[in-house]
Design a protein around this motif. Structure first.
Motif, PDB file in Angstrom:
ATOM      1  N   SER A  67     -15.065  -2.197  -9.562  1.00 54.50           N
ATOM      2  CA  SER A  67     -14.883  -2.270  -8.102  1.00 54.50           C
ATOM      3  C   SER A  67     -13.498  -1.821  -7.651  1.00 54.50           C
ATOM      4  O   SER A  67     -13.237  -1.735  -6.451  1.00 54.50           O
ATOM      5  CB  SER A  67     -15.122  -3.706  -7.621  1.00 54.50           C
ATOM      6  OG  SER A  67     -16.426  -4.132  -7.938  1.00 54.50           O
ATOM      7  N   PHE A  68     -12.596  -1.550  -8.593  1.00 48.89           N
ATOM      8  CA  PHE A  68     -11.225  -1.216  -8.220  1.00 48.89           C
ATOM      9  C   PHE A  68     -11.146  -0.011  -7.295  1.00 48.89           C
ATOM     10  O   PHE A  68     -10.463  -0.039  -6.276  1.00 48.89           O
ATOM     11  CB  PHE A  68     -10.378  -0.955  -9.474  1.00 48.89           C
ATOM     12  CG  PHE A  68      -9.989  -2.205 -10.224  1.00 48.89           C
ATOM     13  CD1 PHE A  68     -10.219  -3.472  -9.701  1.00 48.89           C
ATOM     14  CD2 PHE A  68      -9.377  -2.107 -11.462  1.00 48.89           C
ATOM     15  CE1 PHE A  68      -9.863  -4.609 -10.397  1.00 48.89           C
ATOM     16  CE2 PHE A  68      -9.003  -3.243 -12.162  1.00 48.89           C
ATOM     17  CZ  PHE A  68      -9.242  -4.494 -11.631  1.00 48.89           C
ATOM     18  N   GLU A  69     -11.856   1.053  -7.650  1.00 50.78           N
ATOM     19  CA  GLU A  69     -11.788   2.275  -6.848  1.00 50.78           C
ATOM     20  C   GLU A  69     -12.389   2.051  -5.464  1.00 50.78           C
ATOM     21  O   GLU A  69     -11.839   2.490  -4.448  1.00 50.78           O
ATOM     22  CB  GLU A  69     -12.511   3.420  -7.569  1.00 50.78           C
ATOM     23  CG  GLU A  69     -12.334   4.751  -6.878  1.00 50.78           C
ATOM     24  CD  GLU A  69     -12.937   5.906  -7.671  1.00 50.78           C
ATOM     25  OE1 GLU A  69     -13.237   6.930  -7.034  1.00 50.78           O
ATOM     26  OE2 GLU A  69     -13.127   5.778  -8.888  1.00 50.78           O
ATOM     27  N   GLU A  70     -13.506   1.355  -5.437  1.00 48.68           N
ATOM     28  CA  GLU A  70     -14.188   1.070  -4.166  1.00 48.68           C
ATOM     29  C   GLU A  70     -13.300   0.248  -3.232  1.00 48.68           C
ATOM     30  O   GLU A  70     -13.235   0.502  -2.029  1.00 48.68           O
ATOM     31  CB  GLU A  70     -15.493   0.320  -4.474  1.00 48.68           C
ATOM     32  CG  GLU A  70     -16.240  -0.194  -3.281  1.00 48.68           C
ATOM     33  CD  GLU A  70     -17.374  -1.128  -3.693  1.00 48.68           C
ATOM     34  OE1 GLU A  70     -17.773  -1.934  -2.840  1.00 48.68           O
ATOM     35  OE2 GLU A  70     -17.843  -1.054  -4.843  1.00 48.68           O
ATOM     36  N   LEU A  71     -12.616  -0.763  -3.786  1.00 47.04           N
ATOM     37  CA  LEU A  71     -11.778  -1.647  -2.971  1.00 47.04           C
ATOM     38  C   LEU A  71     -10.367  -1.102  -2.778  1.00 47.04           C
ATOM     39  O   LEU A  71      -9.587  -1.652  -2.011  1.00 47.04           O
ATOM     40  CB  LEU A  71     -11.702  -3.035  -3.618  1.00 47.04           C
ATOM     41  CG  LEU A  71     -13.018  -3.802  -3.712  1.00 47.04           C
ATOM     42  CD1 LEU A  71     -12.837  -5.088  -4.496  1.00 47.04           C
ATOM     43  CD2 LEU A  71     -13.588  -4.099  -2.336  1.00 47.04           C
ATOM     44  N   LYS A  72     -10.043  -0.038  -3.516  1.00 42.00           N
ATOM     45  CA  LYS A  72      -8.716   0.584  -3.440  1.00 42.00           C
ATOM     46  C   LYS A  72      -7.603  -0.389  -3.817  1.00 42.00           C
ATOM     47  O   LYS A  72      -6.510  -0.381  -3.231  1.00 42.00           O
ATOM     48  CB  LYS A  72      -8.468   1.168  -2.052  1.00 42.00           C
ATOM     49  CG  LYS A  72      -9.443   2.270  -1.682  1.00 42.00           C
ATOM     50  CD  LYS A  72      -9.215   2.778  -0.289  1.00 42.00           C
ATOM     51  CE  LYS A  72     -10.103   3.944   0.065  1.00 42.00           C
ATOM     52  NZ  LYS A  72     -11.506   3.768  -0.132  1.00 42.00           N
ATOM     53  N   LEU A  73      -7.899  -1.233  -4.802  1.00 41.54           N
ATOM     54  CA  LEU A  73      -6.919  -2.208  -5.275  1.00 41.54           C
ATOM     55  C   LEU A  73      -7.315  -2.679  -6.666  1.00 41.54           C
ATOM     56  O   LEU A  73      -8.471  -3.051  -6.895  1.00 41.54           O
ATOM     57  CB  LEU A  73      -6.868  -3.409  -4.323  1.00 41.54           C
ATOM     58  CG  LEU A  73      -5.881  -4.516  -4.688  1.00 41.54           C
ATOM     59  CD1 LEU A  73      -4.442  -4.026  -4.532  1.00 41.54           C
ATOM     60  CD2 LEU A  73      -6.122  -5.741  -3.829  1.00 41.54           C
ATOM     61  N   GLU A  74      -6.372  -2.668  -7.574  1.00 39.58           N
ATOM     62  CA  GLU A  74      -6.637  -3.142  -8.933  1.00 39.58           C
ATOM     63  C   GLU A  74      -6.215  -4.590  -9.059  1.00 39.58           C
ATOM     64  O   GLU A  74      -5.184  -4.922  -9.640  1.00 39.58           O
ATOM     65  CB  GLU A  74      -5.909  -2.255  -9.955  1.00 39.58           C
ATOM     66  CG  GLU A  74      -6.421  -0.832  -9.969  1.00 39.58           C
ATOM     67  CD  GLU A  74      -5.806   0.007 -11.070  1.00 39.58           C
ATOM     68  OE1 GLU A  74      -5.089  -0.544 -11.926  1.00 39.58           O
ATOM     69  OE2 GLU A  74      -6.046   1.232 -11.065  1.00 39.58           O
ATOM     70  N   LEU A 137      -4.758  -5.648   2.572  1.00 41.02           N
ATOM     71  CA  LEU A 137      -4.266  -4.994   1.368  1.00 41.02           C
ATOM     72  C   LEU A 137      -2.842  -4.468   1.520  1.00 41.02           C
ATOM     73  O   LEU A 137      -2.202  -4.123   0.523  1.00 41.02           O
ATOM     74  CB  LEU A 137      -5.200  -3.839   0.979  1.00 41.02           C
ATOM     75  CG  LEU A 137      -6.669  -4.210   0.749  1.00 41.02           C
ATOM     76  CD1 LEU A 137      -7.441  -3.004   0.237  1.00 41.02           C
ATOM     77  CD2 LEU A 137      -6.804  -5.378  -0.211  1.00 41.02           C
ATOM     78  N   GLU A 138      -2.326  -4.437   2.736  1.00 43.62           N
ATOM     79  CA  GLU A 138      -0.964  -3.932   2.950  1.00 43.62           C
ATOM     80  C   GLU A 138       0.088  -4.792   2.257  1.00 43.62           C
ATOM     81  O   GLU A 138       1.149  -4.316   1.883  1.00 43.62           O
ATOM     82  CB  GLU A 138      -0.660  -3.864   4.451  1.00 43.62           C
ATOM     83  CG  GLU A 138      -1.432  -2.778   5.184  1.00 43.62           C
ATOM     84  CD  GLU A 138      -1.080  -2.734   6.657  1.00 43.62           C
ATOM     85  OE1 GLU A 138      -0.069  -3.349   7.062  1.00 43.62           O
ATOM     86  OE2 GLU A 138      -1.827  -2.079   7.415  1.00 43.62           O
TER      87      GLU A 138
END
Length: 199
Positions: A67-74, A137-138
């Motif tokens: 899901s990292f790429e989808e959520l744009k956060l690892e 996410l900022e």
């Protein structure tokens, strides 16, 4: 508040059943049409509910890294939070929480999901304690590390969804973790003890 009440009612009902029947609770029988018999009550799940349970079981079985790429956060904790939040918000559309004959398992799912949401709040509350930062996410680089309880709650959710999927969709065939009331699981008390001490 309603979720907490439902969860507490579910745990109280489970405790009363155990107290009345000891450890020898009646077995769950499976009918050919995918219904589950709890005691003398037949629990019917709509095709939509069955499909939703299967989808949730599959989703919670996926590695968080997918899901990292989808959520744009690892961030594994954020993945757990988004999945738990999605389940929590959508469950009412598929599961009738007024049916107390089987609601203990779904009340436990709700309580676990609420616990994960609270964990995410605690990770972000030092930035802004209104709850708005849970999804922002900022400021992700300022979030606190994921607590162990978040991982444990997620794994219990994954196991419970697995057990429900096996019971409701697979005629009881498959490996069970023993955390479901519907199957008289031998680890239900362990799961509910975690919920009680984590809330």
């Amino acid at each position: 508040m309603k979720v907490i009440k439902i969860g507490l009612v579910g745990m109280l009902a489970a405790g009363l059943l155990t107290a009345c029947n000891g450890n020898d609770v009646e077995s769950v029988a499976k009918a050919d049409d995918g219904q589950a018999a709890v005691g003398n009550d037949i629990v019917e799940f709509s095709p939509e509910a069955k499909e939703w349970i299967a989808e949730m079981a599959a989703e919670f079985n996926r590695a968080p890294e997918e899901s990292f790429e989808e959520l744009k956060l690892e961030d594994v904790g954020f993945v757990y939070y988004t999945k738990a939040d999605n389940l929590y918000k959508n469950m009412q559309h598929y599961i009738d929480d007024k049916n107390e004959s089987f609601d203990e398992d779904f009340a436990n799912l709700r309580m676990l999901a609420a616990g994960i949401s609270h964990n995410q709040f605690e990770r972000t509350a030092h930035i802004d304690d209104t709850g708005k930062e849970k999804d922002n996410l900022e400021h992700a680089e300022d979030w606190k590390p994921m607590p162990t309880s978040m991982e444990t709650a997620y794994q219990y959710m994954r196991q419970l969804l697995n057990d429900l999927d096996i019971t409701i969709n697979k005629n009881g065939k498959g490996t069970s973790f023993g955390v479901s009331h519907l199957t008289n699981g031998d680890k239900v008390n362990e799961l509910e003890s975690f919920i009680k001490h984590d809330s």
